[in-house]
Write a protein that holds these residues in place. Structure first.
Motif: not given
Length: 279
Positions: A224-244
């Motif tokens: 169980r984690v803070r929602s805002k922390h997870l939102a920051n991790v998932f909001s990485c649209e700046e990076l050209d993510v290939k896989y996670t």
């Protein structure tokens, strides 16, 4: 003690700095002879932490350093500086002293850009840094990884980001769970809201560490984690993510491994630790 380098990938550096600001208020660079390490964190608080090690030529050319040095900067300032030069043709970074004082250091960004009319413009910016000793820098280290109960290769993060960011302002915590049969679940619940996002059929990545198979393949391992922390991790649209990848040790730890493209290389791995939520 000296350091200088020219930025190879202006946009990539700016994008990485933008993501670093979401992860924490501070960044510590370790410029070594053959690699660059970056730690992202917020001092004095329980927050997300990010760590990455890059070959020097992933971000820089003409890289010169006499010996390994550790520089701490404010993430906000780093993002502003790298964003200011992201459209420049050329930028040289040099470590300098202000007023000859050994403890007053800054990074000079000397850039060149071309106007629409073809003229060349030179600009100079300064980024204040704190020089850390090796003893100080070692205190900002990646937490030890607990042997996971499950590790899965996730869908593109854009599949999850809307669900998390839309509700994170209303609900402070989110339950993340995964099973060995490839199920990944996000659950949010509050006084007036109950929501879940479920992915199935996810694959298990090849790892150097063997993860024992549970007797019940459908067993969900949770954190169980803070929602805002997870939102920051998932909001990485700046990076050209290939896989996670996501790694979960039941009720103990969750770690994300984000592989992204930089200068045509997809093996840049950003490790993000998300702290558990405590009622």
């Amino acid at each position: 003690m000296s350091f200088s380098a020219s930025i190879r990938d202006h946009i990539g550096f700016s994008d990485l700095a933008t993501f670093a600001k979401k992860i924490g208020d501070n960044c510590v660079f370790r410029f070594d002879l053959d690699q660059v390490e970056l730690a992202m964190f917020t001092a004095g608080s329980v927050s997300t932490m990010g760590f990455i090690t890059l070959e020097t030529d992933a971000l820089f050319t003409r890289y010169r350093v006499e010996e390994a040095i550790n520089l701490q900067v404010h993430s906000r300032d780093l993002r502003q500086m790298t964003n200011a030069v992201k459209r420049c043709n050329f930028t040289k970074i040099t470590l300098k002293e202000r007023g000859g004082e050994e403890n007053e250091r800054y990074l000079e960004f000397r850039s060149e850009s071309t106007t629409v009319g073809g003229s060349t413009i030179e600009e100079v910016g300064e980024l204040t840094v704190n020089l850390l000793t090796d003893r100080e820098a070692v205190q900002i280290r990646e937490p030890g990884k607990i042997s996971p109960d499950v590790c899965l290769s996730l869908e593109p993060l854009c599949e999850y980001v809307n669900f998390v960011t839309r509700l994170s302002a209303k609900i402070p915590a989110i339950t993340i769970s995964a099973s060995a049969n490839g199920e990944f679940r996000l659950e949010l619940s509050g006084p007036n809201v109950v929501a879940e996002h479920v992915s199935t059929g996810l694959s298990k990545p090849e790892l150097d560490v063997e993860i024992p198979m549970p007797e019940d393949m459908d067993q969900l391992f949770k954190v169980r984690v803070r929602s805002k922390h997870l939102a920051n991790v998932f909001s990485c649209e700046e990076l050209d993510v290939k896989y996670t990848y996501v790694s979960i040790a039941d009720n103990m730890q969750i770690v994300f491994f984000i592989f992204f493209n930089l200068q045509g290389r997809t093996q840049n791995s950003l490790t993000v630790h998300v702290p558990l939520f405590v009622e």
